[in-house]
Structures are given as structure tokens and as C-alpha cells.
Design a protein around this motif. Sequence first.
Motif, PDB file in Angstrom:
ATOM      1  N   GLN A 353       0.820  -1.213   0.100  1.00 48.24           N
ATOM      2  CA  GLN A 353       0.114   0.177   0.111  1.00 48.24           C
ATOM      3  C   GLN A 353       0.745   1.097   0.114  1.00 48.24           C
ATOM      4  O   GLN A 353       0.801   2.163  -0.674  1.00 48.24           O
ATOM      5  N   ASN A 354       1.750   1.201   0.817  1.00 49.38           N
ATOM      6  CA  ASN A 354       2.783   2.563   0.795  1.00 49.38           C
ATOM      7  C   ASN A 354       3.390   2.693  -0.551  1.00 49.38           C
ATOM      8  O   ASN A 354       3.653   3.743  -0.971  1.00 49.38           O
ATOM      9  N   ALA A 355       3.959   1.477  -1.032  1.00 47.95           N
ATOM     10  CA  ALA A 355       4.708   1.427  -2.350  1.00 47.95           C
ATOM     11  C   ALA A 355       3.638   2.156  -3.545  1.00 47.95           C
ATOM     12  O   ALA A 355       4.065   3.031  -4.271  1.00 47.95           O
ATOM     13  N   THR A 383      10.430  -3.246  -3.657  1.00 49.63           N
ATOM     14  CA  THR A 383      10.855  -1.928  -4.247  1.00 49.63           C
ATOM     15  C   THR A 383      10.069  -1.437  -5.179  1.00 49.63           C
ATOM     16  O   THR A 383       9.250  -1.958  -6.134  1.00 49.63           O
ATOM     17  N   ASP A 384       9.938  -0.035  -5.136  1.00 49.93           N
ATOM     18  CA  ASP A 384       9.093   0.719  -5.791  1.00 49.93           C
ATOM     19  C   ASP A 384      10.074   1.870  -6.615  1.00 49.93           C
ATOM     20  O   ASP A 384      11.280   2.160  -6.119  1.00 49.93           O
ATOM     21  N   ASN A 385       9.676   2.405  -7.625  1.00 47.67           N
ATOM     22  CA  ASN A 385      10.427   3.609  -8.230  1.00 47.67           C
ATOM     23  C   ASN A 385       9.555   4.728  -8.267  1.00 47.67           C
ATOM     24  O   ASN A 385       9.513   5.776  -9.010  1.00 47.67           O
ATOM     25  N   PHE A 402       3.746   8.642  12.339  1.00 49.23           N
ATOM     26  CA  PHE A 402       4.816   9.478  11.415  1.00 49.23           C
ATOM     27  C   PHE A 402       4.075   9.351  10.056  1.00 49.23           C
ATOM     28  O   PHE A 402       4.219   8.176   9.631  1.00 49.23           O
ATOM     29  N   THR A 403       3.728  10.450   9.475  1.00 45.62           N
ATOM     30  CA  THR A 403       3.424  10.338   8.109  1.00 45.62           C
ATOM     31  C   THR A 403       3.602  11.362   7.276  1.00 45.62           C
ATOM     32  O   THR A 403       3.515  12.421   7.884  1.00 45.62           O
ATOM     33  N   ARG A 404       3.708  11.337   5.973  1.00 47.13           N
ATOM     34  CA  ARG A 404       3.739  12.397   5.150  1.00 47.13           C
ATOM     35  C   ARG A 404       2.699  12.318   3.998  1.00 47.13           C
ATOM     36  O   ARG A 404       2.568  13.494   3.194  1.00 47.13           O
ATOM     37  N   LYS A 405       1.594  11.712   4.477  1.00 46.56           N
ATOM     38  CA  LYS A 405       0.302  11.809   3.792  1.00 46.56           C
ATOM     39  C   LYS A 405      -0.532  12.842   4.130  1.00 46.56           C
ATOM     40  O   LYS A 405      -0.637  13.313   5.064  1.00 46.56           O
ATOM     41  N   GLN A 406      -1.525  13.237   3.316  1.00 46.58           N
ATOM     42  CA  GLN A 406      -2.541  14.089   3.607  1.00 46.58           C
ATOM     43  C   GLN A 406      -3.272  13.626   4.685  1.00 46.58           C
ATOM     44  O   GLN A 406      -3.433  12.470   4.897  1.00 46.58           O
ATOM     45  N   GLY A 410      -3.395   8.867   5.491  1.00 49.07           N
ATOM     46  CA  GLY A 410      -2.709   8.052   6.249  1.00 49.07           C
ATOM     47  C   GLY A 410      -2.533   8.280   7.910  1.00 49.07           C
ATOM     48  O   GLY A 410      -2.831   9.333   7.993  1.00 49.07           O
ATOM     49  N   THR A 411      -2.849   7.147   8.723  1.00 52.49           N
ATOM     50  CA  THR A 411      -2.533   7.336  10.062  1.00 52.49           C
ATOM     51  C   THR A 411      -1.128   7.145  10.589  1.00 52.49           C
ATOM     52  O   THR A 411      -1.013   7.723  11.638  1.00 52.49           O
ATOM     53  N   GLY A 412      -0.196   6.870   9.786  1.00 51.49           N
ATOM     54  CA  GLY A 412       1.116   6.898  10.059  1.00 51.49           C
ATOM     55  C   GLY A 412       1.328   5.670  11.132  1.00 51.49           C
ATOM     56  O   GLY A 412       2.199   5.662  11.807  1.00 51.49           O
ATOM     57  N   GLY A 414       0.823   2.307   9.771  1.00 49.25           N
ATOM     58  CA  GLY A 414       1.243   1.226   9.095  1.00 49.25           C
ATOM     59  C   GLY A 414       2.699   0.486   9.145  1.00 49.25           C
ATOM     60  O   GLY A 414       2.831  -0.423   9.615  1.00 49.25           O
ATOM     61  N   LEU A 415       3.593   1.487   9.008  1.00 51.86           N
ATOM     62  CA  LEU A 415       5.071   0.747   9.500  1.00 51.86           C
ATOM     63  C   LEU A 415       5.248   0.649  10.987  1.00 51.86           C
ATOM     64  O   LEU A 415       6.222  -0.320  11.143  1.00 51.86           O
ATOM     65  N   TYR A 416       4.823   1.334  11.684  1.00 52.23           N
ATOM     66  CA  TYR A 416       4.905   1.260  13.232  1.00 52.23           C
ATOM     67  C   TYR A 416       4.307  -0.139  13.606  1.00 52.23           C
ATOM     68  O   TYR A 416       4.849  -1.078  14.140  1.00 52.23           O
TER      69      TYR A 416
END
Length: 452
Positions: A353-355, A383-385, A402-406, A410-412, A414-416
Motif C-alpha cells: 500500500q505504501n509503495a 522495491t518501488d520507483n 509518522f506520516t507524510r500523507k495528507q 494515512g494514520t502513520g 502502518g510501518l509502526y
Amino acid sequence: MNKKASFPAMPDLSALAAPSTGGMEDEAWISVIQKMESIYTDLLYYQVELEEKNAALETAQRFIDSVMSSMSDILIVCDVNGHIQQVNAAFTRAVGIEEAVLKGRLYTSLFTETSVDTAAAFLQSVRQAPVEDIEADLQHQDGSAVPMAINCSPRRDHNNRYSGMVLTGRPLGELRLAYDQLNAAHAELKTTQKQLIQSEKMASLGRLVAGVTHELNNPISIIYGNMYALRRYETRFSDYISRLGSITDPAEQAQLRQQLRVDRMLDDIGPLIDGSLEGAERVNDIVQNLLRFSIPQQQSVSEFNLNKITSTALQWVLRSSGVTPDVQLDIDPSLTVKNREGYVHQILVNLVQNAVDALEHIREPRLCLQATADDARITLTITDNGTGIAENDLVRLFDPFFTRKQVGKGTGLGLYISYGLATEQCNGDLRAENTADGGARFPLELPRERAP
Ligand SMILES: Nc1ncnc2c1ncn2[C@@H]1O[C@H](COP(=O)(O)OP(=O)(O)OP(=O)(O)O)[C@@H](O)[C@H]1O
Ligand SMILES: [Mg+2]
């Protein structure tokens, strides 16, 4: 010191010879003199030899003395009955008694009451085998006990007959002290470590709570505001309906409708409800994510196909996404893993999803899912480009919220959550890197066989 014996020069015996009476007598004298000269020469030879041996003996003695006195270990030499024959300086220091007083005493008399039986046993056991590292306490003259690690070896004479024993020992006091200090330091370190972990836990809990509060605050304020607006509308609607009953003139009705701004309210209700629902969904998302993380349902370990699970995760994400990247799935179709399948799937969905999000505005979006394996572990790399990750963000990527999405995208978490699942639930690891061509790469490492 041995005194050197030295012989005077051979006197001239010919002077003693009786005046020649001729023949036989002269010969006898000469023979006696020659004999005496030969004996004298022998004596001289033995004297030189003796002096040399004496000097060698003295050197050896000095050498042994210097070795014995420089030894830091104690040394006691005893005869077959256990009487002390010789000790070194370290021993006299350890017990505080002069060497001269010690000679001839039974060695057992130098041990404390509690150690005397242990020490007494040496005399017998050393005949069978050397005694090694036995702890026993020497008795110092001031009454204190001096703990020692004692070794004991048999002593043999030049005919290899048992002729006594040699005790050596190392003071245990300092070792014990050092050991105790080390132990105390270790215990202190462990306590500090525990406190550090505890305070780190509290800090991350604090961060988590602060993050949750911040994240929940927005949608809840929206819902709150919307509900207030709806409550006002409700009052105005009831007012409108009750007043409408007493008005029959359509013009008056329209005027009332306009006065109470009924149409504006009607237009507003839809967005107000939508906004509230969206806010409620967002709250729900956050709560669900947190629940999944904080109360992970224990999943059992099962064997599953890695290619298959990755394909499913891909389909799930791509179906609901507007991006259609060029996908390269490079995973051996026969590769299986024994782990918690549900968690692995959840991690993969998050990563894909992040990619896909990062590929949103990329002209030729590409996504590569590749697995390498050795006997113990597999590494599945996504891997993504896409946009790649800013250098400063790399260290905070796995932090909660932690998110850079609007906002709303994103809730930030996902990766945590994925990191927690990968490391704690699946006994693996998850990292984030940038690729040389500007995209991002997430290697997920898993044991091929997780212990159940
Ligand atoms: N493949 C990627 N490429 C670029 N940036 C990424 C990638 N994966 C994650 N990120 C960055 O890491 C941030 C955190 O990701 P994470 O999955 O934790 O949260 P999120 O995707 O923003 O929200 P959520 O997953 O909770 O919906 C993202 O906002 C994004 O900025
Ligand atoms: Mg995400």
C-alpha cells in the motif's frame, strides 16, 4: 658461604733426602718423593674441581632463593611427615611469622580450625595424585583467616622416592574482592538497564498516547462541531414545522422558510453527516489499528507459500488503488515459510500500500517483489520507483503516527505496526532504504521456520 680450601705449594722434598748412601736407598727415596708429588697433584686437581662445584652450587642456591622470594604465591616445603622444611617470603608475609620459627612445625598448625581437616588430608592424598585448587584458610598470627587456593604436589628424591610435599597457594582475598566488586557492578548495570528500558517504555508510551490524542482530536472535534450544528438545525426545523402548521399562505410559508434558512440547512445536512461519518471512520481506523497492535490475537505458526501470499496482498491493494504499476513478482513458486501467515500478510499489505501510494504521481510506476533465501532465512524485498524517502525521515519512518500523507489519507501507523509484527510476532526484521534510482526499498526478513 663455603670456605675455599687451598693448598700450599709442594715443598722441595729433595732437600729432605738423606745424604746419599748409594744404590738402593737413593732409589727408594726417589720413588717416595715421586709418589708424594703425584698425590699432591691429585689433591690440587680435586681442590679446583671442588671450588668450581661449590661456586655452581652457590649460584644455584642464589637463583632458587631469588625465585622463591619473588614469588607472589605462597610456597611451603614439607617432609614426609608434614614438618615444614622451607617456606618462601610470600608465606611468611601471609601468616606474619618468621621463617626460622616456622621450620620444623607441622604445616597443619598454620591453617584455621575450619580448614585444618582439609589441609591434613593433603598428606595422604598427595601420594596418589597432586591436589589442585582446594580452598583453605591460613591462620594469620593476628588471628585473622587468609583464604587461599592451595595446590599440593609430591616431592621426590634423586631415587624417585617420595620425600615430602610442596604446597603452593594463591591468596583468594583479592580475587574474591574483585569478584564481589564485579558482581556488584554487574547488578548495578542490570538495574540501570532495567530503569532505562522502563523509562524508554514510558517515553514511547507517552509518545504513543500523545500521538493517539493528537490523531483522535481532529476527527472528534469535527464530529463534535457537526453534531452541534445538527442540534441547532434540529431546533430550527422543529420551530419551522410547528410554525408551518399555523400558516396557510404559501407566500408566508416561503418567507418563513427563507427566514429560518431551511434550504441552507437542508444543503448543509448532507456534508455535515458525511464529515461526521468520515471522522467516525477515521477514529475507527485508528482504534482498530491500535487494537490490532496492542492486543495481537495470537496466531499459530503454519507453513504457507510465499509467492501466493504476496500475490494475494498485491491483488488486495491494487484492486482498490488508482495506480496500475508494472509489477515484477520474482519469488520462487515453491518457496514455503513456516510463520504466522496472517501477520506476514498484514505486513505485506501495508508495504505494498505504501509503495503504491508513493507511485501515485509517477509516470512509469514500477513495483518489484523479490525473495532470496538461504537455509535459515528468507528476505522478501518490496522495491518501488516512487518518491523515495527523505534522508531525515528514514530514522522516523517506524515511529507511531509518522506520516507524510495528507490528512485523512494515512494514520502513520502502518510501518509502526508492521515493524512490531515483523520483529516481535514473526521473529524477523524490517528495514527501509532508498534505491539508487530514487525509489524506496523495504527488505522484510523472516526465519524460514519460526519456532511455534
Ligand atoms: N515506499 C515508500 N516510498 C516513499 N515513502 C514511504 C514509503 N513507505 C512509507 N513511506 C513514508 O513513510 C510514512 C509512514 O508510513 P506508514 O505506513 O507508517 O504510514 P502511512 O502510510 O502514512 O499511514 P497508514 O499506513 O497508517 O495508513 C509514509 O507517510 C510515507 O511518507
Ligand atoms: Mg502505510
